[in-house]
Scaffold this active site. Structure first.
Site, mmCIF file in Angstrom:
data_model
loop_
_atom_site.group_PDB
_atom_site.id
_atom_site.type_symbol
_atom_site.label_atom_id
_atom_site.label_comp_id
_atom_site.label_asym_id
_atom_site.label_seq_id
_atom_site.Cartn_x
_atom_site.Cartn_y
_atom_site.Cartn_z
ATOM 1 N N HIS A 36 7.405 -5.864 -0.027
ATOM 2 C CA HIS A 36 6.821 -6.959 0.714
ATOM 3 C C HIS A 36 8.319 -7.688 0.835
ATOM 4 C CE1 HIS A 36 3.797 -6.346 -2.558
ATOM 5 N NE2 HIS A 36 3.123 -6.086 -1.199
ATOM 6 N N LYS A 58 3.112 1.575 5.641
ATOM 7 C CA LYS A 58 2.804 1.921 4.154
ATOM 8 C C LYS A 58 1.022 1.850 4.526
ATOM 9 C CE LYS A 58 1.058 2.597 -0.140
ATOM 10 N NZ LYS A 58 0.737 1.354 -1.023
HETATM 11 P P1 AMP Z 1 -0.531 -5.991 0.470
HETATM 12 O O1 AMP Z 1 0.019 -7.562 -0.262
HETATM 13 O O2 AMP Z 1 -0.521 -5.135 -0.092
HETATM 14 O O3 AMP Z 1 -1.503 -6.336 1.177
HETATM 15 O O4 AMP Z 1 0.637 -6.086 1.634
HETATM 16 C C1 AMP Z 1 1.531 -7.158 2.547
HETATM 17 C C2 AMP Z 1 2.201 -6.536 3.264
HETATM 18 O O5 AMP Z 1 3.194 -5.709 2.688
HETATM 19 C C3 AMP Z 1 1.838 -5.007 4.150
HETATM 20 O O6 AMP Z 1 2.155 -5.761 5.214
HETATM 21 C C4 AMP Z 1 1.544 -3.839 3.546
HETATM 22 O O7 AMP Z 1 1.982 -2.872 4.321
HETATM 23 C C5 AMP Z 1 3.889 -4.579 2.865
HETATM 24 N N1 AMP Z 1 3.407 -3.056 2.186
HETATM 25 C C6 AMP Z 1 3.359 -2.505 1.092
HETATM 26 N N2 AMP Z 1 3.555 -1.642 0.613
HETATM 27 C C7 AMP Z 1 4.903 -1.473 1.563
HETATM 28 C C8 AMP Z 1 5.851 -0.627 0.636
HETATM 29 N N3 AMP Z 1 6.013 0.149 0.079
HETATM 30 N N4 AMP Z 1 6.391 -0.376 2.494
HETATM 31 C C9 AMP Z 1 6.667 -1.320 3.356
HETATM 32 N N5 AMP Z 1 5.602 -2.089 2.968
HETATM 33 C C10 AMP Z 1 4.774 -2.418 2.397
#
Ligand code: AMP
Length: 283
Positions: free
Chosen positions: A37, A149
């Protein structure tokens, strides 16, 4: 950092920032923040004048059988992290604020939403698109940052932005991994130590596919067989899907010409993890 709970107040703050000519960056998240994030947050802080991060565990993207209630949450910790990153606004709506009684409108990106993760998570991308479009309307960002991701999510959201003539630019940032290769995910916290160890097979199998492509393999069936073989050899892993698809339409490719997306979803116990890589043919 200003913490805002109400959409109307967020909208007002954005209006004021915009009237001063500031460029808005937006990072939507479901919280329980990690370095993945933060890579998005830092890029937004670097490239825009004002960064808004939202934390909202979106109920409409979870099916009744999924982990909405158990999804990890730690708002106090997240708030401190975002303050340290010099984020300008944290938008923290609750479900009632985002989906007031009588809510009936959803956004669907047909076809793309039904593939890969959409097959085992029906309704998931409908929920994602609906909430992201609502958040875009509240925050009207110039640039919104997402992670590779969630490769399918990024492709679908780009399609939505294009199809609905939204003005926001979508930036997709690389996958952030642990030193040993495991892609960071809020759900990693639920892995038992032996599952955490077993989950390394995801990045290893993707790495193997990349290596085979570098060695001349062009047959996706062959690569999928190899990846599935590695994953099935891990007793704690249960495959949801392993696929090699076109990066624009998510259809399976029959041969790897220039590049393709290798994507997978695998359960370890009740925890479903996703990972992916881009297979590139070097000229
Ligand atoms: P989430 O909180 O899982 O909805 O993720 C929020 C954002 O963070 C989304 O755009 C995800 O793709 C990104 N994200 C989550 N994990 C990763 C990671 N390991 N590397 C890069 N971006 C990530």
């Amino acid at each position: 950092m200003r913490i805002i709970l109400k959409a109307a107040e967020m909208r007002e703050a954005v209006r004021e920032e915009r009237s001063r000519g500031r460029r808005m960056g937006f990072v939507p998240t479901m919280g329980f923040l990690h370095e993945g994030h933060l890579s998005l947050v830092r890029e937004s802080v670097r490239r825009t004048d004002v960064t808004v991060v939202s934390i909202f565990v979106n109920p409409t993207q979870f099916s009744p059988k999924e982990d909405f209630k158990d999804y990890p949450r730690d708002t106090d910790r997240d708030t401190q992290i975002l303050k340290d990153e010099e984020v300008d606004y944290l938008f923290l709506p609750d479900s009632e604020e985002m989906y007031p009684g009588g809510f009936k409108t959803y956004v669907e990106v047909h076809d793309l939403q039904d593939k890969l993760c959409g097959l085992s998570r029906p309704g998931h991308f409908r929920g994602v698109c609906t909430v992201v479009l609502k958040l875009f309307h509240v925050i009207s960002p110039d640039i919104a940052f997402f992670g590779q991701k969630d490769a399918q999510q990024a492709i679908i959201l780009k399609r939505m932005v294009h199809d609905l003539d939204l003005e926001v630019r979508i930036e997709v940032m690389p996958i952030v991994r642990e030193k040993d290769g495991l892609a960071l995910s809020s759900r990693n916290t639920y892995l038992k130590p032996e599952e955490r160890e077993a989950a390394l097979v995801l990045s290893k199998s993707l790495e193997e596919a990349r290596r085979e492509v570098a060695n001349g393999e062009r047959d996706p069936e062959q690569l999928i067989r190899r990846m599935k073989g590695m994953i099935t050899a891990e007793p704690l892993a249960r495959i949801d899907y392993v696929a090699i698809v076109d990066r624009t339409n998510l259809d399976p490719v029959t041969s790897i010409e220039k590049e393709a997306l290798a994507a997978l979803a695998v359960f370890f116990g009740n925890v479903r993890l996703i990972d992916n890589t881009i297979l590139q043919v070097k000229e």
